[in-house]
Structures are given as C-alpha cells and as structure tokens.
Design an enzyme around this catalytic site. Structure first.
Site, PDB file in Angstrom:
ATOM      1  CG  ASP A  34      -0.219   0.393   2.435  1.00 23.60           C
ATOM      2  OD1 ASP A  34       0.784  -0.657   2.932  1.00 23.60           O
ATOM      3  OD2 ASP A  34      -0.955   0.554   3.018  1.00 23.60           O
ATOM      4  CD  GLU A  62       4.480   0.855   7.190  1.00 27.96           C
ATOM      5  OE1 GLU A  62       4.614   1.518   7.500  1.00 27.96           O
ATOM      6  OE2 GLU A  62       4.179   1.803   5.994  1.00 27.96           O
TER       7      GLU A  62
HETATM    8 ZN   LIG Z   1       6.831   2.187   4.218  1.00 30.91          ZN
END
Ligand SMILES: [Zn+2]
Length: 387
Positions: free
Chosen positions: A76, A142
């Site tokens: 992501d 994340e």
């Molecule tokens: Zn990163």
C-alpha cells in the site's frame, strides 16, 4: 532461468497498481502470480475489524525447513496528492534520465521488487529450492491504521505453525547513500489530548467566567519546556510535540468552556507506556496546581519502542551491505515507526531498503541503479544466510 530477474521491470509493474491504502490495486495479485510461478505457496488473506476498512494481505513461502528467512513489506502507498504537481504521473512508472518515478518507488514497492528479483536469482542458482525456507509477508495496511495488516497477518501465520528465524523489512531507511544505514529499532509513538475545562461566559465579564485558554497555555508550555529525557545509549531523546490546538469557538465575545490540544510523543527505551504517561501527567499536575481543571485523554497505541540486539544475523546483513556498496552502515534507531514493531514479537528484524529522501513526497522516485544495487545486497544476504 539463466538471465537475472529484472527488479526494474517488477518495480514498474507494481508502481502501475494504484494501491493507495486500503485498496489492493492489483499489486498483491501481481505478486501472487509471480511467486506462484516461482514455486511459492501463496495465501491471500483479507482481514476486517469494525470501524476500519477491510484490507487484503499476502503470505507466501517456499521450503519447509529451517532456517526460515522472512522478507516483509507493504504494497500500500500514501495518496499521491495533486497528481498535476508530479513531473511524471504518480502511477505511470515512467523512467527519465535513469530515474524511476511513482508513488511507492522507495516506500516500498521498489524494495519489494528487489527482494523478489534477488530471490528469483538465488533460487535459480540453487536448483529452485532454498536450503531452508524463504517467505514474503506483504501487507496492504502499513500506511493506514495498521490494524488489518501485519499484526493480524503475523498472528494468522503463527496460528498455522509458521516459525520465523529472521526478518528483513524493506523500509527506506538509508539517509543519503544506499548502504549508509540499517535500522535495528524504533522509538515508540503515543498520542494524547490535553483537555482543560473552564466556565463559559461573556468576554466583557471575565470575572463571571473561567477562561480555559489560560490553563491550556500554561500546561502546554510546561510540557514543552522540559525534555522528557536526554536520550539513551541506543536512542535519540524522546520528544513531545503539540500538533493542534482546538477550541472551535466561532463567537468573538464568548469565553469558551473548554480548550484542547493534541500532541504526539516519540519515546525511547527510557520509558514504557505507563511510566511515560505518569511522567507527563505529573508535570501537567505540577503546572496546574489546584487552579486549572485538566485531564489527558490517551489514545490507544500499538507502537511500542523496541530494539533488536546485534547478532550473527545482523552481521550477515551488515556484511552484505558492506560487500556490495563498500559502505559500513550505521546501526540506527531514528525516524518514525514501522511494521518492525509487530514483527519483533515473532523474530529478530533488521530494516534495510532504499534511500528515504522522496518517500511520501511529490515526485517520489528512485535511481534505477539503486534498484540494481539493492537487489545485489538482498541476493548477497540470501547467499550468505543459506550457505
Ligand atoms: Zn513504508
């Protein structure tokens, strides 16, 4: 499979997937196809939790024995912001003058591409199988709240009996040259809101009111004045930073009833959550005396401070970096948090990836040469780890 795998081609394919958290964007599907073709067993996991978006994740493993080296990362990316401000469209993966442009180029699709290319080469040179196990633990959560990513993925893997011996996470921790920094730990992060309560009233009759702004300013300056510590052997000093003052009063002749200030603390190993909160509250209480009515609302935190002690595994990584780049990397604990804070509960984790200068910025980019060099470093790690 004689020609070396091309990290640049893999990186470009990944960069063309618009995988802004929490959207998968085709990035995990691309990895799944490539990993399956290489002989990995691939699992795609979607995790949910009330109040957060569902997020897709991927876990892939080849080999059944120890030692087990995990490559961790995230596909992501943060949003590109104003796409027109980019000199190359953020999901075009254009290459100009030997530089690859795109959101996620350094954070961290570039490093995932390098790990993959290095793994393909290592396997091709070793009859298609590692002398142990290699896994890819790739999250799609994340950059977001990190609830439906690594924490759940690691828990899921542990529940099915996966045992990890070591992990290399590919966050872009190098400062200015590839090979200048390896991260062995991270400071913790804790958010809070300081709330001061007064009494609402007319500004012309302040004696009938109690303005909470006075108390807020007093407490804020007390909390900003005195450092939380002077740093430790392994970490920079802890730091408390106010990020917003919120009164939300649209009326010019009204003393507000309440005033708030948000803050974030980055804390080192001089503290744990409880002692840190106690220290801050003690200082606020001292500044407030019995005049100011205050409280602190602490937000839940999943970002505790941690440190990975140097070991023979660290030596493998340091040695590979030195051999390929000619640099002796600094062992650092600086910067923000990363998913290493979750992985460290399962196995020792070392962070090494690209240079972080353009991460999260307009025109995020990586020199093609850096992708090739990083691939060589990962390849050297694999070769030395599975010797
Ligand atoms: Zn990163």
């Amino acid at each position: 499979m004689t020609s070396p795998a091309d990290p640049v081609a893999i990186a470009r394919d990944l960069l063309r997937c618009p995988s802004v958290t929490p959207v998968e964007g085709g990035a995990l599907t691309f990895l799944e196809t490539l990993l399956k073709r290489t002989g990995f067993t691939v699992h795609r996991m979607t995790f949910s939790e009330p109040g957060t978006a569902d997020v897709e994740n991927l876990y892939a493993r080849i080999g059944a024995s120890a030692p087990h080296l995990m490559f961790a990362g995230h596909t992501d990316v943060v949003p590109p912001g104003d796409a027109k401000a980019w000199s190359h469209a953020p999901f075009s993966a254009d290459i100009a003058d030997g530089v690859l442009y795109g959101r996620g180029a350094v954070d961290m699709k570039g490093a995932i591409a390098c790990k993959l290319a290095a793994t393909l080469d290592h396997l091709a040179a070793n009859g298609g199988k590692p002398k142990g196990s290699i896994s890819f633990l790739i999250t799609g959560d994340e950059e977001g709240v990190a609830v439906n990513g690594s924490p759940k993925l690691l828990k899921w893997a542990a529940a099915r009996g996966e045992m990890f011996d070591h992990c290399v996470l590919g966050e872009p921790g190098n400062v200015s040259k590839l090979g200048d920094t390896i991260k062995l730990g991270r400071r913790g992060s804790q958010n809070g809101v300081l709330v001061v309560t007064g009494k609402m009233g007319h500004v012309a009759y302040p004696h009938r009111a109690d303005n909470p702004v006075r108390g807020l300013v007093k407490l804020m300056s007390a909390l900003m004045d005195e450092p939380l510590d002077a740093g430790s052997a392994k970490f920079d000093p802890s730091n408390l930073e106010f990020t917003s003052i919120d009164i939300g009063n649209p009326t010019v002749n009204l003393i507000p009833g309440e005033a708030r200030a948000r803050f974030n603390i980055r804390f080192n190993d001089c503290h744990d959550y409880a002692s840190l909160k106690a220290l801050v509250e003690q200082r606020a209480a001292k500044a407030a005396g019995n005049k100011v009515k205050w409280k602190i609302d602490w937000e839940p935190s999943n970002a505790d401070v941690f440190y990975t002690e140097p070991s023979p595994f660290t030596e493998v990584v340091v040695g590979a970096v030195a051999e390929v780049t000619g640099r002796k990397p600094k062992l650092s604990t600086s910067g923000g948090t990363s998913d290493a804070r979750f992985i460290k509960d399962y196995c020792p984790v070392v962070e090494f990836g690209l240079i972080g200068t353009t991460m999260h910025a307009t025109d995020e980019r990586v020199p093609v040469k850096d992708l090739q060099t990083l691939t060589e470093v990962y390849r050297k790690i694999l070769d030395n780890y599975f010797r």
